[in-house]
Write a protein that holds these residues in place. Structure first.
Motif, short mmCIF file in Angstrom:
data_model
loop_
_atom_site.label_atom_id
_atom_site.label_comp_id
_atom_site.label_asym_id
_atom_site.label_seq_id
_atom_site.Cartn_x
_atom_site.Cartn_y
_atom_site.Cartn_z
N GLY A 47 -10.80 33.73 118.28
CA GLY A 47 -12.12 33.83 118.90
C GLY A 47 -12.06 33.60 120.40
N ASP A 48 -11.04 34.17 121.05
CA ASP A 48 -10.87 33.97 122.49
C ASP A 48 -11.92 34.76 123.26
OD1 ASP A 48 -9.61 33.00 124.83
OD2 ASP A 48 -7.66 33.17 123.88
N ASP A 49 -11.88 34.65 124.60
CA ASP A 49 -12.95 35.20 125.43
C ASP A 49 -12.90 36.71 125.58
OD1 ASP A 49 -14.39 32.74 126.42
OD2 ASP A 49 -12.34 32.23 126.96
N ALA A 50 -11.71 37.32 125.46
CA ALA A 50 -11.58 38.76 125.62
C ALA A 50 -10.37 39.23 124.82
CB ALA A 50 -11.42 39.14 127.10
N VAL A 217 -1.57 26.51 134.57
CA VAL A 217 -2.40 26.29 133.37
C VAL A 217 -2.23 27.48 132.43
CG1 VAL A 217 -4.77 26.02 132.53
CG2 VAL A 217 -4.04 24.88 134.65
N ARG A 218 -2.14 27.20 131.15
CA ARG A 218 -1.97 28.28 130.17
C ARG A 218 -3.05 28.28 129.09
NH1 ARG A 218 0.04 29.94 133.67
NH2 ARG A 218 2.19 30.53 134.12
N CYS A 219 -3.93 27.28 129.12
CA CYS A 219 -4.96 27.19 128.08
C CYS A 219 -6.31 27.01 128.73
CB CYS A 219 -4.66 26.01 127.15
SG CYS A 219 -5.85 25.78 125.82
N ALA A 220 -7.26 27.87 128.38
CA ALA A 220 -8.59 27.80 128.99
C ALA A 220 -9.58 28.60 128.17
CB ALA A 220 -8.55 28.34 130.43
N THR A 221 -10.84 28.37 128.47
CA THR A 221 -11.95 29.17 127.92
C THR A 221 -13.11 29.01 128.88
OG1 THR A 221 -13.32 29.58 125.96
CG2 THR A 221 -12.87 27.29 126.51
N ASP A 222 -14.10 29.87 128.78
CA ASP A 222 -15.31 29.60 129.57
C ASP A 222 -16.35 28.96 128.66
OD1 ASP A 222 -16.09 31.85 128.13
OD2 ASP A 222 -16.82 32.96 129.86
N VAL A 223 -17.31 28.29 129.28
CA VAL A 223 -18.32 27.54 128.53
C VAL A 223 -19.62 28.32 128.60
CG1 VAL A 223 -19.54 25.35 128.30
CG2 VAL A 223 -17.17 25.37 129.08
N THR A 224 -19.97 28.95 127.48
CA THR A 224 -21.18 29.77 127.45
C THR A 224 -22.03 29.39 126.24
OG1 THR A 224 -19.91 31.56 126.39
CG2 THR A 224 -20.16 31.65 128.78
N GLN A 297 -24.86 27.20 127.14
CA GLN A 297 -24.81 27.60 128.55
C GLN A 297 -24.86 29.12 128.68
OE1 GLN A 297 -24.40 24.54 130.89
NE2 GLN A 297 -25.35 24.32 128.89
N THR A 298 -25.35 29.57 129.81
CA THR A 298 -25.28 30.98 130.17
C THR A 298 -24.51 31.10 131.48
OG1 THR A 298 -27.39 31.55 129.11
CG2 THR A 298 -26.60 33.02 130.85
N SER A 299 -23.41 31.85 131.46
CA SER A 299 -22.58 32.03 132.65
C SER A 299 -22.17 30.69 133.24
CB SER A 299 -23.33 32.87 133.70
OG SER A 299 -22.44 33.31 134.72
N GLY A 300 -21.59 29.84 132.38
CA GLY A 300 -21.12 28.53 132.83
C GLY A 300 -19.74 28.60 133.45
N GLY A 301 -19.12 27.44 133.62
CA GLY A 301 -17.82 27.37 134.26
C GLY A 301 -16.68 27.53 133.28
N LEU A 302 -15.47 27.21 133.76
CA LEU A 302 -14.28 27.26 132.93
C LEU A 302 -13.93 25.87 132.42
CD1 LEU A 302 -11.92 29.65 134.94
CD2 LEU A 302 -13.60 30.23 133.17
N LEU A 303 -13.39 25.80 131.22
CA LEU A 303 -12.83 24.59 130.65
C LEU A 303 -11.33 24.80 130.57
CD1 LEU A 303 -13.16 21.84 129.20
CD2 LEU A 303 -13.39 23.13 127.06
N LEU A 304 -10.58 23.98 131.28
CA LEU A 304 -9.14 24.17 131.42
C LEU A 304 -8.37 23.02 130.78
CD1 LEU A 304 -9.18 24.91 135.25
CD2 LEU A 304 -9.27 26.62 133.43
#
Length: 328
Positions: A47-50, A217-224, A297-304
């Protein structure tokens, strides 16, 4: 003319709830034919971002689509927010957007086309800021207005940001404050304008993405739409670890706590909290804090899973414990 009054939900809070979405997607992903172009690096599994496909020449193609109903009344700002949100999926994978196409659903007999033009102008402005070509798109006559983009970008396949690469011992960094969902819900109900929230939602995650890739960094997602807790749960689950959140370290937008206390909590936020609750040790966190951490959230930041300059560390990844998420 208040655009938010023409939709039942607003922004990423109108997403299908995460638990229901996972049920829909279970079992999808048919076997590929032998002559499929490229190698699928990121698909449905986590369920990644893209989606990401590696092609000839050592390049990865990043593809995504995102659109939603009005989150603010100003049509130009809505266009900017929706475009920034769609581009964010590419940045969340460590990629660079190359081209976007508009996705517009419009109640043509209710809302003037001039308003649609302003929405599209806002999207074009953000695409230009990102250095992303914008060409064409698709329109549908719909009962509710909806806008967003399908975006294609590129990335280095060896330096992707993925939600399944977390390791115990890595710090958790959040690049933007929380509270967008409750403030947007208050805006929808009262018409109050929250300038700081608009600034956050229209701010590209490009710089944070570049900094993360440069820092290794190799692990991240955005917060939406699934909130910090929902997206962190997906990241920790995919990585086989647990996550500890220092609730005192999490930044919030001005007025966010007041919005919760006054009852402006989106339905999507409560559904997010219900989804993660069976997998979360809430410690001493009160209901207000729980809702803000789950806020849609809508168009939030990144979680790293890592650190970059200027962004607060809000917790860490630890070996898998009795729960997936721990609030401290």
């Amino acid at each position: 003319m208040r655009l938010t009054q023409y939709a039942r939900g607003g922004g990423c809070a109108c997403k299908i709830p995460p638990g229901e979405l996972e049920e829909v997607l279970t079992g999808l992903g048919a076997p590929l034919p032998e002559r499929t172009a490229g190698d699928l690096l990121v698909g449905l599994e986590t369920g990644d971002d893209a989606a990401v496909v590696r092609i000839e020449g050592g390049t990865a193609v990043v593809a995504t689509a995102d659109f939603f109903t009005p989150v603010v009344d100003d049509p130009y700002d809505w266009g900017r927010i929706a475009a920034a949100n769609a581009l964010s999926d590419v940045y969340a994978m460590g990629g660079r957007p190359l081209i976007g196409v508009n996705l517009l659903c419009w109640p043509r007999e209710v809302l003037p086309y001039e308003i649609a033009r302003q929405v599209l102008s806002g999207g074009a402005a953000i695409a230009a800021e990102a250095g992303c070509h914008l060409a064409g798109g698709h329109t549908v006559n719909d009962a509710e207005p909806k806008y967003g983009m399908a975006v294609t970008g590129i990335a280095d396949p060896q330096r992707l940001l993925r939600n399944d690469r977390g390791e115990a011992g890595l710090p958790l960094t959040l690049t933007e404050p929380l509270g967008l969902g409750v403030l947007n819900n208050r805006h929808k109900a009262t018409g109050e304008v929250f300038k700081e929230a608009v600034e956050v939602m229209t701010r590209l995650n490009a710089e944070a993405s570049r900094a993360a890739v440069a820092a290794g960094v190799r692990c991240a997602t955005d917060v939406t739409g699934f909130g910090l807790l929902g997206h962190l749960y997906k990241l920790a689950r995919a990585s086989g670890v647990s996550a500890v959140i220092d609730t005192a370290a999490v930044p919030y937008l001005a007025g966010a706590r007041e919005a919760v206390r006054d009852g402006y909590v989106p339905g999507g936020t409560r559904r997010n909290l219900d989804w993660v609750a069976p997998h979360t040790d809430f410690g001493r966190a009160d209901e207000e804090t729980r809702l803000l951490l789950a806020d849609a959230q809508t168009s939030g930041g990144l979680l790293l899973a890592g650190e970059i300059p200027g962004a607060p560390v809000i917790g860490e990844l630890v070996p898998r414990g009795d729960a997936v998420l721990f609030l401290r």
